[in-house]
Design an enzyme around this catalytic site. Structure first.
Site, PDB file in Angstrom:
ATOM      1  N   LYS A  11      23.784   6.506  10.817  1.00  0.00           N
ATOM      2  CA  LYS A  11      22.363   7.607  11.453  1.00  0.00           C
ATOM      3  C   LYS A  11      22.570   8.135   9.884  1.00  0.00           C
ATOM      4  O   LYS A  11      23.366   8.222   9.358  1.00  0.00           O
ATOM      5  CB  LYS A  11      23.002   8.066  12.559  1.00  0.00           C
ATOM      6  CG  LYS A  11      22.807   6.628  13.858  1.00  0.00           C
ATOM      7  CD  LYS A  11      23.470   7.425  14.540  1.00  0.00           C
ATOM      8  CE  LYS A  11      23.473   6.702  16.347  1.00  0.00           C
ATOM      9  NZ  LYS A  11      23.357   7.700  16.727  1.00  0.00           N
ATOM     10  N   TYR A  51      14.332   6.009  21.464  1.00  0.00           N
ATOM     11  CA  TYR A  51      15.280   5.929  22.476  1.00  0.00           C
ATOM     12  C   TYR A  51      14.734   7.099  23.823  1.00  0.00           C
ATOM     13  O   TYR A  51      15.331   7.753  24.930  1.00  0.00           O
ATOM     14  CB  TYR A  51      15.979   7.632  21.924  1.00  0.00           C
ATOM     15  CG  TYR A  51      17.124   7.397  20.873  1.00  0.00           C
ATOM     16  CD1 TYR A  51      18.357   6.314  21.121  1.00  0.00           C
ATOM     17  CD2 TYR A  51      16.780   7.868  19.743  1.00  0.00           C
ATOM     18  CE1 TYR A  51      18.838   6.180  20.314  1.00  0.00           C
ATOM     19  CE2 TYR A  51      17.693   7.243  18.101  1.00  0.00           C
ATOM     20  CZ  TYR A  51      19.022   6.376  19.144  1.00  0.00           C
ATOM     21  OH  TYR A  51      19.760   6.699  18.029  1.00  0.00           O
ATOM     22  N   ASN A 114      26.870  10.790  15.919  1.00  0.00           N
ATOM     23  CA  ASN A 114      28.481  10.040  15.295  1.00  0.00           C
ATOM     24  C   ASN A 114      28.188   8.764  15.067  1.00  0.00           C
ATOM     25  O   ASN A 114      28.372   7.754  15.164  1.00  0.00           O
ATOM     26  CB  ASN A 114      28.379   9.603  17.570  1.00  0.00           C
ATOM     27  CG  ASN A 114      27.279   9.043  18.116  1.00  0.00           C
ATOM     28  OD1 ASN A 114      25.911   8.563  16.952  1.00  0.00           O
ATOM     29  ND2 ASN A 114      27.317   8.625  18.761  1.00  0.00           N
ATOM     30  N   HIS A 117      24.875   3.858  15.463  1.00  0.00           N
ATOM     31  CA  HIS A 117      24.439   2.470  16.317  1.00  0.00           C
ATOM     32  C   HIS A 117      24.980   1.809  16.991  1.00  0.00           C
ATOM     33  O   HIS A 117      25.040   0.441  15.349  1.00  0.00           O
ATOM     34  CB  HIS A 117      22.834   2.761  16.814  1.00  0.00           C
ATOM     35  CG  HIS A 117      22.368   2.727  18.199  1.00  0.00           C
ATOM     36  ND1 HIS A 117      22.486   3.199  19.336  1.00  0.00           N
ATOM     37  CD2 HIS A 117      21.831   0.999  18.476  1.00  0.00           C
ATOM     38  CE1 HIS A 117      21.902   1.965  20.152  1.00  0.00           C
ATOM     39  NE2 HIS A 117      21.473   0.459  19.606  1.00  0.00           N
ATOM     40  N   GLU A 128      15.959  -3.856  20.681  1.00  0.00           N
ATOM     41  CA  GLU A 128      15.644  -2.708  19.614  1.00  0.00           C
ATOM     42  C   GLU A 128      16.038  -3.622  17.963  1.00  0.00           C
ATOM     43  O   GLU A 128      15.558  -3.251  16.985  1.00  0.00           O
ATOM     44  CB  GLU A 128      17.828  -2.724  19.187  1.00  0.00           C
ATOM     45  CG  GLU A 128      17.353  -1.431  21.139  1.00  0.00           C
ATOM     46  CD  GLU A 128      18.514  -1.248  21.137  1.00  0.00           C
ATOM     47  OE1 GLU A 128      19.822  -1.365  20.283  1.00  0.00           O
ATOM     48  OE2 GLU A 128      19.163  -0.654  22.298  1.00  0.00           O
TER      49      GLU A 128
END
Ligand code: CMP
Length: 139
Positions: A11, A51, A114, A117, A128
């Site tokens: 990310k 998302y 964070n 993913h 995905e």
């Protein structure tokens, strides 16, 4: 039945903080084979779609803003028991709760930012992966 593939994104916070190489090294050292990989930046429409399952959550707007704030690395990874093993490697969503030695414990900033993913099921790994890669981009 468990399949052998999962999907990941490194990310924007991980890349901004210069952790791309170290995280990729942890992934490869843990035995995952990179089947597809892309250095890219999500558009707002792509992030919203990726998302959309979280659309009703209070953090959805913040999540979309964060995930479009800079480049990401998207990848399809292969390993026996890939989904569960990769989630063990990355650790809990909140780095404060992640086990020592996990990617999020080492490199994530917060529950929202964070670092990485990991797909939560074989079904989502397939969805995905297909979201980011065409068949000719998967090796
Ligand atoms: P991930 O599990 O990869 O996918 C959903 C993301 O939503 C999650 O990582 C975090 O980046 C984000 N997220 C989950 N919970 C929160 C929260 N309480 N506040 C802000 N962001 C969150």
């Amino acid at each position: 039945m468990a399949t052998n593939k999962t999907f990941t994104m490194l990310k924007p916070d991980a890349l901004e903080n210069g952790h791309m190489g170290k995280i990729l090294d942890m992934i490869v050292e843990a035995g995952f084979i990179i089947k597809a990989m892309k250095y890219t930046r999500l558009s707002e429409a792509q992030a919203k779609k990726f998302y959309e399952v979280h659309a009703e959550r209070p953090f959805y707007g913040e999540l979309v803003e964060y995930m479009t704030s800079g480049p990401i690395v998207a990848a399809i990874l292969e390993k026996e028991n890939a989904v569960a093993d990769f989630r063990a490697l990355i650790g809990s969503t909140d780095p404060a709760e992640a086990a020592d030695g996990t990617i999020r414990k080492s490199y994530a900033e917060s529950k929202g930012r964070n670092a990485v993913h990991g797909s939560d099921s074989d079904e989502n790994a397939a969805i995905e992966g297909a979201f980011h890669f065409t068949a000719s981009e998967i090796f």
